[in-house]
Design a protein around this motif. Sequence first.
Motif, PDB file in Angstrom:
ATOM      1  N   LEU A 254      27.577  34.244  45.988  1.00 43.29           N
ATOM      2  CA  LEU A 254      28.434  35.354  45.124  1.00 43.29           C
ATOM      3  C   LEU A 254      27.860  35.644  44.136  1.00 43.29           C
ATOM      4  CD1 LEU A 254      31.951  33.042  45.787  1.00 43.29           C
ATOM      5  CD2 LEU A 254      31.217  35.582  46.448  1.00 43.29           C
ATOM      6  N   ALA A 255      27.103  34.975  43.389  1.00 44.76           N
ATOM      7  CA  ALA A 255      26.516  35.394  42.008  1.00 44.76           C
ATOM      8  C   ALA A 255      25.589  36.616  42.418  1.00 44.76           C
ATOM      9  CB  ALA A 255      25.862  34.402  41.333  1.00 44.76           C
ATOM     10  N   VAL A 256      25.113  36.378  43.429  1.00 46.03           N
ATOM     11  CA  VAL A 256      24.025  37.751  43.776  1.00 46.03           C
ATOM     12  C   VAL A 256      24.929  38.793  44.246  1.00 46.03           C
ATOM     13  CG1 VAL A 256      22.524  38.409  45.734  1.00 46.03           C
ATOM     14  CG2 VAL A 256      22.215  35.975  44.854  1.00 46.03           C
ATOM     15  N   PHE A 257      25.984  38.599  44.968  1.00 45.18           N
ATOM     16  CA  PHE A 257      26.833  39.621  45.206  1.00 45.18           C
ATOM     17  C   PHE A 257      27.391  40.283  44.020  1.00 45.18           C
ATOM     18  CE2 PHE A 257      31.318  40.931  46.012  1.00 45.18           C
ATOM     19  CZ  PHE A 257      31.271  41.900  46.823  1.00 45.18           C
ATOM     20  N   TYR A 258      28.045  39.556  43.199  1.00 47.97           N
ATOM     21  CA  TYR A 258      28.527  40.149  41.773  1.00 47.97           C
ATOM     22  C   TYR A 258      27.454  41.020  41.064  1.00 47.97           C
ATOM     23  CZ  TYR A 258      33.024  37.795  42.651  1.00 47.97           C
ATOM     24  OH  TYR A 258      34.308  37.431  43.038  1.00 47.97           O
ATOM     25  N   ARG A 259      26.174  40.304  41.073  1.00 50.90           N
ATOM     26  CA  ARG A 259      25.251  41.048  40.108  1.00 50.90           C
ATOM     27  C   ARG A 259      24.567  42.103  40.937  1.00 50.90           C
ATOM     28  NH1 ARG A 259      23.558  42.990  36.387  1.00 50.90           N
ATOM     29  NH2 ARG A 259      21.365  42.977  35.884  1.00 50.90           N
ATOM     30  N   GLU A 260      24.049  42.069  42.218  1.00 43.90           N
ATOM     31  CA  GLU A 260      23.381  43.132  42.750  1.00 43.90           C
ATOM     32  C   GLU A 260      24.418  44.230  43.555  1.00 43.90           C
ATOM     33  OE1 GLU A 260      20.344  42.935  42.450  1.00 43.90           O
ATOM     34  OE2 GLU A 260      20.150  41.247  41.600  1.00 43.90           O
ATOM     35  N   VAL A 261      25.434  43.748  43.862  1.00 36.29           N
ATOM     36  CA  VAL A 261      26.247  44.929  44.564  1.00 36.29           C
ATOM     37  C   VAL A 261      27.315  45.347  43.678  1.00 36.29           C
ATOM     38  CG1 VAL A 261      28.035  45.155  46.609  1.00 36.29           C
ATOM     39  CG2 VAL A 261      26.115  43.612  46.676  1.00 36.29           C
ATOM     40  N   LEU A 262      28.170  44.567  42.720  1.00 38.74           N
ATOM     41  CA  LEU A 262      28.836  45.050  41.830  1.00 38.74           C
ATOM     42  C   LEU A 262      28.363  45.313  40.442  1.00 38.74           C
ATOM     43  CD1 LEU A 262      31.996  43.009  42.796  1.00 38.74           C
ATOM     44  CD2 LEU A 262      31.221  45.071  43.744  1.00 38.74           C
ATOM     45  N   HIS A 263      27.072  44.795  40.262  1.00 36.19           N
ATOM     46  CA  HIS A 263      26.443  45.104  39.128  1.00 36.19           C
ATOM     47  C   HIS A 263      27.001  44.572  37.720  1.00 36.19           C
ATOM     48  CE1 HIS A 263      23.561  47.549  41.574  1.00 36.19           C
ATOM     49  NE2 HIS A 263      24.653  48.299  41.919  1.00 36.19           N
ATOM     50  N   PHE A 264      27.575  43.554  37.985  1.00 38.37           N
ATOM     51  CA  PHE A 264      28.001  42.790  36.728  1.00 38.37           C
ATOM     52  C   PHE A 264      26.752  42.262  36.089  1.00 38.37           C
ATOM     53  CE2 PHE A 264      32.299  40.793  38.393  1.00 38.37           C
ATOM     54  CZ  PHE A 264      32.770  42.036  38.777  1.00 38.37           C
ATOM     55  N   PRO A 265      27.146  42.183  34.597  1.00 37.93           N
ATOM     56  CA  PRO A 265      26.168  41.685  33.680  1.00 37.93           C
ATOM     57  C   PRO A 265      25.821  40.300  34.327  1.00 37.93           C
ATOM     58  CG  PRO A 265      27.865  42.646  32.324  1.00 37.93           C
ATOM     59  CD  PRO A 265      28.317  42.680  33.760  1.00 37.93           C
ATOM     60  N   LEU A 266      24.934  39.815  33.970  1.00 33.67           N
ATOM     61  CA  LEU A 266      24.524  38.457  34.561  1.00 33.67           C
ATOM     62  C   LEU A 266      25.557  37.557  34.252  1.00 33.67           C
ATOM     63  CD1 LEU A 266      22.632  36.998  36.650  1.00 33.67           C
ATOM     64  CD2 LEU A 266      21.116  36.501  34.631  1.00 33.67           C
ATOM     65  N   ALA A 267      25.794  37.320  33.148  1.00 30.27           N
ATOM     66  CA  ALA A 267      26.725  36.239  32.683  1.00 30.27           C
ATOM     67  C   ALA A 267      27.849  36.273  33.257  1.00 30.27           C
ATOM     68  CB  ALA A 267      26.742  36.325  30.938  1.00 30.27           C
ATOM     69  N   PHE A 268      28.362  37.432  33.297  1.00 24.49           N
ATOM     70  CA  PHE A 268      29.827  37.646  34.013  1.00 24.49           C
ATOM     71  C   PHE A 268      29.724  37.456  35.599  1.00 24.49           C
ATOM     72  CE2 PHE A 268      30.949  40.444  30.700  1.00 24.49           C
ATOM     73  CZ  PHE A 268      32.394  39.918  30.203  1.00 24.49           C
TER      74      PHE A 268
END
Lengths: 293, 243
Positions: A48-62
Amino acid sequence: MDFIQYLFSGLTVGAIYALVALGYNIIYNVTEIINFAQGEFVMLGGLLAVFYREVLHFPLAFAFLASVVTVGFVGYFFERFVIRYAREQAVLSLIIITIAFSIVLKGSAMLFWGKDPYTLEPFTQGEPWIIFGAALQRQSLWVFLTGTAIVVGLSLFFSRSYYGKAMCACADNPVAARMVGIPVRKMIMLSFVLSAAIGAAGGVAITPLSLMEYDRGALLGLKGFGAAVLGGLGHFWGALVAGLFLGIAESMCAGYLSSGYKDAVALVALLLVLFVRPQGFFGNAEVGSIKRF
Amino acid sequence: MLTVRSIHTYYDSIHALKGVSIHVAEGEIVTLIGANGAGKTTLVHTICGLLKPSRGSIHFYDRPIHVLPPEKIVSLGIALVPEGRQIFSTLSVEVNLEMGAFLYRNENDYAKEMKERMFQRFPVLRKRRHQLAGTLSGGEQQMLAIARALMSKPRLLILDEPSMGLAPLIVAEIFKIIQELREQGTTVLLIEQNARSALAIADRGYVLETGKVVLEGTGEALLEHSEVQRAYLGRETSRNWEV
Ligand SMILES: Nc1ncnc2c1ncn2[C@@H]1O[C@H](COP(=O)(O)OP(=O)(O)OP(=O)(O)O)[C@@H](O)[C@H]1O
Ligand SMILES: [Mg+2]
């Protein structure tokens, strides 16, 4: 120096095993259930962290935070809509339900992410540090910090906060807990949410180092379970020590013997403990004989 | 203040309460006596919401409570000192007390003030405050169980066999505490096997037999009642054995 190198990598995976073991312990303490879906929470956290980071482009901490919250919600869902409906069943049946749930999570992850491993950028960039000739990845330190922060945080939560103490009271004597007005169901729910969130945090922290794929949960769960039993089911510090111990033993085995045997280390340790000292390193034989598992 | 109207409670197929009615008025000590297995604990657990009656009703200050979960019932002012004490044996004495005030967890200093009051009433608990509750003596554990129940400032205190397994001196102390509590305004429902002492301090009493109330009356009347004397106060038993 090989030895130091093995030590570093052992401590890093060991921290993850410890986190998984903590997850087992929290739920076990409040309900006596062994939640075999614990490893899947780690897998979900990473992916999920990968999804939020790579797909939704959240900042890493978020992305980290969002993943932990989402998996915490999965834990809530699991307790509220699965475990609660089966609560009249024997503990053993509930444990089997957790196995079923772990298969569901794994299957869903495969459908959603496919079978390829994913990676995540490290929390901080930079060259590894060289210590006594061995390389220490910066991310290893993050894994270690995450683990330590969670252990310290949990210890404080259970010894200082009203809710934490009430959770201990539910574990100690659920009937008496209801008698004094502690809402035991809520505490059980809280234990599932906490365990899931902790597993997810471990998953996010380890993904930059060792990648994450849909079927990593089972083995992580098994080794974490080994650590939980080794440390004495229900003991937080026991879980931490045993987790680190297993991680180091595994990494030494991979380094000096053969990496093919490394997955067997945790299982052999688990079997040995069950034969020789079923209450674990830190467990109390008396308490162990009262509990059902 | 408490009115129990013909309740029936089952454990699966076991019909443990068969239409029990009792009432407790404000300021009273009411005692409930009966042999092992009569259903005393079942009645108490039904009042506290741990068991649900299949028929009948329970009202507390005219409010139906048989439909409420235990934590709601505690918050209305009913606290239980359970049979066998049921303290949290792996937690410290202090934490045991705090758990008694769980419903007031958001009120600053409530638990602290109440703990202080409990330590004044039960000085031995102050001495042992950091000790694990499971390491206390039986009498101290019973004091702790009572103190834990008092932490929620109950209007009705229910004690389920508080004298069980304790030395006579401690039992006397516990009965003294119960009387003091009543003088300070707490209403008491006392379950006892120790019928003589219980009836002696009670305003009224009920005798429960296999899930039914078979006798009721003032404490004195029950003490004098021949059936009660025969069955619960141990008179004439020697003659029975001779036959
Ligand atoms: N958990 C249970 N499951 C099934 N039956 C039960 C359960 N608890 C009590 N019973 C039965 O209900 C009846 C009433 O039991 P209860 O514990 O209320 O008696 P009691 O008057 O409190 O006895 P004692 O003086 O021994 O405490 C008994 O026949 C008992 O066997
Ligand atoms: Mg009883």
